[in-house]
Scaffold this active site. Sequence first.
Site, PDB file in Angstrom:
ATOM      1  N   SER A 141     -77.075   1.685  -9.265  1.00 43.99           N
ATOM      2  CA  SER A 141     -77.598   2.835  -8.528  1.00 43.99           C
ATOM      3  C   SER A 141     -76.820   4.075  -8.938  1.00 43.99           C
ATOM      4  O   SER A 141     -75.712   3.977  -9.481  1.00 43.99           O
ATOM      5  CB  SER A 141     -77.424   2.585  -7.024  1.00 43.99           C
ATOM      6  OG  SER A 141     -77.691   3.758  -6.274  1.00 43.99           O
ATOM      7  N   TYR A 154     -72.099   0.310   0.316  1.00 41.98           N
ATOM      8  CA  TYR A 154     -73.200   0.190  -0.641  1.00 41.98           C
ATOM      9  C   TYR A 154     -72.737   0.614  -2.031  1.00 41.98           C
ATOM     10  O   TYR A 154     -72.980  -0.088  -3.019  1.00 41.98           O
ATOM     11  CB  TYR A 154     -74.384   1.049  -0.199  1.00 41.98           C
ATOM     12  CG  TYR A 154     -75.540   1.031  -1.174  1.00 41.98           C
ATOM     13  CD1 TYR A 154     -76.296  -0.117  -1.338  1.00 41.98           C
ATOM     14  CD2 TYR A 154     -75.852   2.154  -1.933  1.00 41.98           C
ATOM     15  CE1 TYR A 154     -77.359  -0.146  -2.247  1.00 41.98           C
ATOM     16  CE2 TYR A 154     -76.910   2.133  -2.839  1.00 41.98           C
ATOM     17  CZ  TYR A 154     -77.653   0.987  -2.990  1.00 41.98           C
ATOM     18  OH  TYR A 154     -78.694   0.962  -3.888  1.00 41.98           O
TER      19      TYR A 154
END
Length: 245
Positions: A141, A154
């Site tokens: 990501s 995350y």
Amino acid sequence: MSENINGKVVVITGASSGLGAETARHLAKEGATVVLGARRLDRLKGLASELGLDEKAILQTDVTDRNQVKALVDRAVELHGRIDVLLNNAGLMPSSMLDKLKIDEWDRMIDVNIKGVLYGIGAALPHMQAQKGGQIINVSSVAGHKVGPGGAVYAGTKWAVRAISEGLRQEVKPWNIRTTIVSPGAVATELIDTITDQDIAAGMAKTYEKAIPASSFARVIAFAIGQPEDVDINEVLFRPTSQAY
């Protein structure tokens, strides 16, 4: 690049929606043979019907269970004799401020986003070593490059994916195995639906107002797979043109 996609056996985790489902559609159109895993079997069945797949090409798979991940990869090899590409796509993003102490969510992200990737690698690697070729694509990501408030855990999982992938890249050279990290920015998926911290959810919803479609991710995956076998696309980082961070 479809000439290097046609006929390849591609296993995709998290294939029941979003990035995984759209990539399955795109690769199938390019002639790939897809084998799909996800927790939501009803959605997998719907996708299989849409793509004209035999139900043997789908398998209910929770990537936090290494035996289920192995069963998915082994299914592809049983059906087609090989696995050419593994797309470790399954992921969760229940972002929150650390002081909210959403520890169960932290654990779940670690189990899915890190252990799930490792289980995929562990399942595919012996087959790819034996056939002396293949490609493992891991989804990181933008958060694997930049950490923001509410994204500590995350982002930590996505940094881990990049570290694991780089180690893997260096280790698999003797078997002609390619490795790719794909790091998307705001792409339209169900990821933000997993956020339970209302303040973070509101901010994320604003960011995702200009999200680009899942087809953008699918095209990146096809680009990486479609290169000649002597070309190893190691990482692609992409965002909406309007996304500043």
